[in-house]
Design a protein around this motif. Structure first.
Motif, PDB file in Angstrom:
ATOM      1  N   GLU A 232      40.614   1.940  44.937  1.00 35.37           N
ATOM      2  CA  GLU A 232      39.291   2.103  45.552  1.00 35.37           C
ATOM      3  C   GLU A 232      38.755   3.521  45.429  1.00 35.37           C
ATOM      4  OE1 GLU A 232      42.398   2.201  48.955  1.00 35.37           O
ATOM      5  OE2 GLU A 232      42.020   1.056  47.111  1.00 35.37           O
ATOM      6  N   ARG A 233      39.578   4.451  44.947  1.00 32.70           N
ATOM      7  CA  ARG A 233      39.094   5.816  44.706  1.00 32.70           C
ATOM      8  C   ARG A 233      38.946   6.113  43.215  1.00 32.70           C
ATOM      9  NH1 ARG A 233      43.151   9.393  48.085  1.00 32.70           N
ATOM     10  NH2 ARG A 233      41.943  11.103  47.121  1.00 32.70           N
ATOM     11  N   ILE A 234      38.917   5.052  42.421  1.00 31.48           N
ATOM     12  CA  ILE A 234      38.727   5.166  40.979  1.00 31.48           C
ATOM     13  C   ILE A 234      37.471   4.388  40.602  1.00 31.48           C
ATOM     14  CG2 ILE A 234      39.721   4.742  38.697  1.00 31.48           C
ATOM     15  CD1 ILE A 234      42.499   4.674  40.102  1.00 31.48           C
ATOM     16  N   ASP A 235      36.476   5.065  40.054  1.00 34.57           N
ATOM     17  CA  ASP A 235      35.226   4.418  39.656  1.00 34.57           C
ATOM     18  C   ASP A 235      35.088   4.438  38.143  1.00 34.57           C
ATOM     19  OD1 ASP A 235      34.528   3.872  42.218  1.00 34.57           O
ATOM     20  OD2 ASP A 235      32.853   5.277  42.328  1.00 34.57           O
ATOM     21  N   VAL A 236      34.336   3.473  37.633  1.00 36.28           N
ATOM     22  CA  VAL A 236      33.965   3.427  36.215  1.00 36.28           C
ATOM     23  C   VAL A 236      32.451   3.564  36.129  1.00 36.28           C
ATOM     24  CG1 VAL A 236      33.890   2.012  34.125  1.00 36.28           C
ATOM     25  CG2 VAL A 236      35.937   2.003  35.568  1.00 36.28           C
ATOM     26  N   VAL A 237      31.978   4.412  35.234  1.00 36.11           N
ATOM     27  CA  VAL A 237      30.549   4.628  35.054  1.00 36.11           C
ATOM     28  C   VAL A 237      30.229   4.582  33.560  1.00 36.11           C
ATOM     29  CG1 VAL A 237      30.803   7.146  35.064  1.00 36.11           C
ATOM     30  CG2 VAL A 237      28.588   6.121  35.615  1.00 36.11           C
ATOM     31  N   ILE A 238      29.141   3.910  33.200  1.00 38.24           N
ATOM     32  CA  ILE A 238      28.720   3.824  31.807  1.00 38.24           C
ATOM     33  C   ILE A 238      27.986   5.102  31.426  1.00 38.24           C
ATOM     34  CG2 ILE A 238      27.354   2.542  30.120  1.00 38.24           C
ATOM     35  CD1 ILE A 238      29.717   0.977  31.169  1.00 38.24           C
ATOM     36  N   HIS A 239      28.427   5.716  30.353  1.00 40.83           N
ATOM     37  CA  HIS A 239      27.829   6.967  29.871  1.00 40.83           C
ATOM     38  C   HIS A 239      27.759   6.869  28.345  1.00 40.83           C
ATOM     39  CE1 HIS A 239      26.974  11.132  29.180  1.00 40.83           C
ATOM     40  NE2 HIS A 239      28.180  11.407  28.707  1.00 40.83           N
ATOM     41  N   PRO A 240      26.676   6.314  27.808  1.00 41.63           N
ATOM     42  CA  PRO A 240      26.635   5.977  26.382  1.00 41.63           C
ATOM     43  C   PRO A 240      26.730   7.160  25.437  1.00 41.63           C
ATOM     44  CG  PRO A 240      24.485   5.653  27.412  1.00 41.63           C
ATOM     45  CD  PRO A 240      25.455   5.888  28.520  1.00 41.63           C
ATOM     46  N   GLU A 241      26.378   8.364  25.890  1.00 34.99           N
ATOM     47  CA  GLU A 241      26.445   9.525  24.988  1.00 34.99           C
ATOM     48  C   GLU A 241      27.877   9.964  24.704  1.00 34.99           C
ATOM     49  OE1 GLU A 241      22.509   9.410  26.983  1.00 34.99           O
ATOM     50  OE2 GLU A 241      24.585   9.403  27.733  1.00 34.99           O
ATOM     51  N   SER A 242      28.824   9.589  25.554  1.00 35.18           N
ATOM     52  CA  SER A 242      30.240   9.959  25.396  1.00 35.18           C
ATOM     53  C   SER A 242      30.422  11.469  25.288  1.00 35.18           C
ATOM     54  CB  SER A 242      30.850   9.254  24.171  1.00 35.18           C
ATOM     55  OG  SER A 242      30.831   7.862  24.325  1.00 35.18           O
ATOM     56  N   ILE A 243      29.667  12.197  26.085  1.00 30.11           N
ATOM     57  CA  ILE A 243      29.776  13.662  26.140  1.00 30.11           C
ATOM     58  C   ILE A 243      30.599  14.087  27.349  1.00 30.11           C
ATOM     59  CG2 ILE A 243      28.470  15.812  26.418  1.00 30.11           C
ATOM     60  CD1 ILE A 243      28.195  14.555  23.656  1.00 30.11           C
ATOM     61  N   VAL A 244      30.293  13.486  28.521  1.00 36.03           N
ATOM     62  CA  VAL A 244      31.101  13.707  29.723  1.00 36.03           C
ATOM     63  C   VAL A 244      32.258  12.721  29.655  1.00 36.03           C
ATOM     64  CG1 VAL A 244      31.158  13.637  32.236  1.00 36.03           C
ATOM     65  CG2 VAL A 244      29.100  14.448  31.052  1.00 36.03           C
ATOM     66  N   HIS A 245      33.465  13.246  29.516  1.00 41.18           N
ATOM     67  CA  HIS A 245      34.598  12.362  29.265  1.00 41.18           C
ATOM     68  C   HIS A 245      35.225  11.808  30.540  1.00 41.18           C
ATOM     69  CE1 HIS A 245      34.159  12.963  25.082  1.00 41.18           C
ATOM     70  NE2 HIS A 245      34.326  14.262  25.179  1.00 41.18           N
ATOM     71  N   SER A 246      34.993  12.438  31.644  1.00 39.40           N
ATOM     72  CA  SER A 246      35.305  11.906  32.972  1.00 39.40           C
ATOM     73  C   SER A 246      35.037  12.999  33.988  1.00 39.40           C
ATOM     74  CB  SER A 246      36.736  11.373  33.096  1.00 39.40           C
ATOM     75  OG  SER A 246      36.822  10.061  32.570  1.00 39.40           O
ATOM     76  N   ARG A 302      29.073  -9.422  32.999  1.00 36.77           N
ATOM     77  CA  ARG A 302      29.190  -9.457  31.540  1.00 36.77           C
ATOM     78  C   ARG A 302      30.538  -8.914  31.063  1.00 36.77           C
ATOM     79  NH1 ARG A 302      25.623  -6.139  28.786  1.00 36.77           N
ATOM     80  NH2 ARG A 302      25.258  -4.917  30.663  1.00 36.77           N
ATOM     81  N   PHE A 303      31.169  -8.089  31.893  1.00 37.89           N
ATOM     82  CA  PHE A 303      32.449  -7.476  31.515  1.00 37.89           C
ATOM     83  C   PHE A 303      33.489  -7.748  32.606  1.00 37.89           C
ATOM     84  CE2 PHE A 303      29.108  -4.940  29.475  1.00 37.89           C
ATOM     85  CZ  PHE A 303      29.499  -5.036  28.151  1.00 37.89           C
ATOM     86  N   PRO A 304      33.976  -8.994  32.687  1.00 38.43           N
ATOM     87  CA  PRO A 304      34.925  -9.361  33.754  1.00 38.43           C
ATOM     88  C   PRO A 304      36.262  -8.646  33.653  1.00 38.43           C
ATOM     89  CG  PRO A 304      34.723 -11.134  32.132  1.00 38.43           C
ATOM     90  CD  PRO A 304      33.650 -10.135  31.813  1.00 38.43           C
ATOM     91  N   ALA A 305      36.552  -8.017  32.532  1.00 36.10           N
ATOM     92  CA  ALA A 305      37.815  -7.291  32.402  1.00 36.10           C
ATOM     93  C   ALA A 305      37.955  -6.216  33.472  1.00 36.10           C
ATOM     94  CB  ALA A 305      37.927  -6.661  31.008  1.00 36.10           C
ATOM     95  N   LEU A 306      36.848  -5.612  33.886  1.00 38.11           N
ATOM     96  CA  LEU A 306      36.922  -4.567  34.906  1.00 38.11           C
ATOM     97  C   LEU A 306      37.476  -5.112  36.211  1.00 38.11           C
ATOM     98  CD1 LEU A 306      33.559  -2.681  34.293  1.00 38.11           C
ATOM     99  CD2 LEU A 306      35.867  -1.865  33.796  1.00 38.11           C
ATOM    100  N   ARG A 307      37.003  -6.281  36.605  1.00 36.54           N
ATOM    101  CA  ARG A 307      37.503  -6.918  37.834  1.00 36.54           C
ATOM    102  C   ARG A 307      39.006  -7.176  37.730  1.00 36.54           C
ATOM    103  NH1 ARG A 307      38.112 -12.161  38.215  1.00 36.54           N
ATOM    104  NH2 ARG A 307      36.572 -12.583  36.569  1.00 36.54           N
ATOM    105  N   LEU A 308      39.452  -7.596  36.551  1.00 40.44           N
ATOM    106  CA  LEU A 308      40.874  -7.859  36.362  1.00 40.44           C
ATOM    107  C   LEU A 308      41.690  -6.571  36.453  1.00 40.44           C
ATOM    108  CD1 LEU A 308      40.653 -10.377  33.367  1.00 40.44           C
ATOM    109  CD2 LEU A 308      40.779 -10.884  35.820  1.00 40.44           C
ATOM    110  N   GLY A 309      41.143  -5.486  35.930  1.00 43.30           N
ATOM    111  CA  GLY A 309      41.845  -4.210  35.992  1.00 43.30           C
ATOM    112  C   GLY A 309      42.016  -3.718  37.414  1.00 43.30           C
ATOM    113  N   TYR A 310      40.953  -3.798  38.199  1.00 40.22           N
ATOM    114  CA  TYR A 310      41.053  -3.385  39.605  1.00 40.22           C
ATOM    115  C   TYR A 310      42.057  -4.252  40.366  1.00 40.22           C
ATOM    116  CZ  TYR A 310      37.243   0.033  39.612  1.00 40.22           C
ATOM    117  OH  TYR A 310      36.472   1.146  39.398  1.00 40.22           O
ATOM    118  N   ALA A 311      42.010  -5.561  40.122  1.00 40.85           N
ATOM    119  CA  ALA A 311      42.920  -6.455  40.828  1.00 40.85           C
ATOM    120  C   ALA A 311      44.371  -6.170  40.466  1.00 40.85           C
ATOM    121  CB  ALA A 311      42.567  -7.911  40.510  1.00 40.85           C
ATOM    122  N   ALA A 312      44.633  -5.930  39.183  1.00 45.12           N
ATOM    123  CA  ALA A 312      45.999  -5.633  38.745  1.00 45.12           C
ATOM    124  C   ALA A 312      46.475  -4.297  39.305  1.00 45.12           C
ATOM    125  CB  ALA A 312      46.075  -5.636  37.223  1.00 45.12           C
ATOM    126  N   ALA A 313      45.586  -3.303  39.351  1.00 45.65           N
ATOM    127  CA  ALA A 313      45.964  -1.996  39.900  1.00 45.65           C
ATOM    128  C   ALA A 313      46.250  -2.104  41.390  1.00 45.65           C
ATOM    129  CB  ALA A 313      44.851  -0.982  39.647  1.00 45.65           C
TER     130      ALA A 313
END
Length: 383
Positions: A232-246, A302-313
């Motif tokens: 719950e302290r890990i977020d995912v954000v879409i950043h299409p330029e791929s300049i800010v790496h995290s 559209r990207f259910p893999a994210l939900r699976l990743g959070y659940a597995a973590a």
């Protein structure tokens, strides 16, 4: 004194970029071992140029061809345990774990047991066995420096404060080739579509993981183990330029981000030279690239893999091993055009739901869960 380096997966994209970095930092590093799965011609070419005292190839059938292609006489390890035997036999200061998939797990665990620095690009070592790898590294004084651009960025940003001062972390994602596609359009995705990444040049498996955003699911689990943070302290954000790496958010409200051109040679070099920084071959970021930076929340529909990743973590135990193995099998089926793109995440979810969950598995049980998931995904193809 030159640092001695073993490169696992030397013929893949991470391995080739590592060779670029080491050759650019001439005199600072010495390659003492190279290892590949089956690409013996590429491995022989690298070995003949770098002259390490040992090489390894996991596909034993290609070992004789490799030996015949070598212009000198190194020790050649061959067969399914070749990578682990290389790490065990050759003294080194750093092991670059660049093998894609679970094949690199045993060698990475052995490097941790020996107390080596591990430049870790192999997501699966943490996703499958983070509960074993991280304690093993701590017990033996092994440093694990992440090479994934996102986790390297987090690792670098965290130097700005103490671990207990971190509020949240943000994994950035390019969004892959289908960032703006509708659900209806994604129903018709082809293999060729999925292999067209808009930003990074990567191998086919990782590129498809980016298209499904399963790469972020894996990275959520990785971050949970690397940085000892709850999901719950890990977020995912879409950043299409791929300049800010995290980015890291500290408890005082400060955000610290790592920026750079999309070039894997930069995080690889940082893992090799940490805590120092040196001029290297990575592309440089120019201020003109920073005129517009966009950040958007991902779409879990559209990207259910994210939900699976959070659940597995969150659940831990055998879930990471099953998620990773099921995904590898499903991606391979997609590459063989035997399942549709949207069926990749569905196959992974099925495996997670149906497997015999264990909360505190030993390594043998994790590997058994891995094998079961691969079999189950392929079995369901005929259901």
């Amino acid at each position: 004194m030159r640092q001695r380096v073993i490169i696992l997966g030397s013929t893949g994209s991470i391995g080739q970029s590592t060779v670029d970095v080491i050759e650019a930092l001439s005199g600072s590093f010495e390659v003492v071992g190279l290892a590949a799965g089956s690409r013996c011609d590429e491995l022989a070419g690298q070995a003949n140029r770098l002259r390490p005292p040992a090489v390894a190839i996991a596909n034993g059938e290609n070992a004789d061809r490799l030996a015949d292609s070598l212009a000198y006489d190194p020790k050649v390890f061959r067969g399914p345990h070749a990578l682990e035997e290389l790490v065990d036999a050759v003294e080194c200061d750093c092991v670059v774990s660049g093998v894609v998939g679970s094949d690199g797990l045993a060698a990475t665990l052995r490097a941790a047991e020996l107390g080596r620095r591990i430049a870790l690009a192999n997501k699966e070592a943490l996703v499958l066995a983070g509960s074993i790898l991280m304690p093993l590294a701590r017990r033996n004084g092994a440093e694990i420096i992440p090479v994934d651009s996102e986790h390297s960025a987090l690792f670098q940003a965290m130097q700005a404060g103490r671990a207990d001062e971190v509020e949240r972390i943000y994994l950035t994602a390019s969004g892959g080739p289908f960032r703006t596609w509708t659900a209806e359009q994604m129903d018709a995705v082809t293999l060729e579509d999925a292999l067209q990444h808009p930003t990074w040049e990567m191998g086919p498996k990782i590129t498809i993981d980016s298209a499904t955003m399963m790469n972020k699911a894996l990275e959520i689990i990785e971050a949970r183990w690397l940085f000892d943070l709850p999901p719950e302290r890990i977020d995912v954000v879409i950043h299409p330029e791929s300049i800010v790496h995290s980015m890291v958010e500290f408890r005082d409200g400060s955000f610290v981000a790592q920026l750079g051109a999309p070039d894997m040679r930069l995080p690889i070099q940082y893992a090799l030279t940490y805590p120092h920084r040196m001029p290297g071959p990575a592309r440089r970021l120019r201020l003109g690239d920073l005129r517009r930076l966009h950040f958007d929340p991902p779409d879990p529909q559209r990207f259910p893999a994210l939900r699976l990743g959070y659940a597995a973590a969150e659940r831990g135990g055998t879930c990471g091993a099953v998620l990773n193995a099921a995904n590898e099998s499903a991606v391979q089926l997609f590459r063989e055009r035997r399942i549709a793109f949207r069926e990749i995440a569905a196959a992974v979810e099925h495996a997670i739901q149906e497997h015999d969950y264990m909360a505190t598995p030993a390594l043998e049980q994790l590997l058994a869960a891995d094998r079961w998931a691969r079999t189950e995904v392929n079995r369901c193809l005929t259901c």
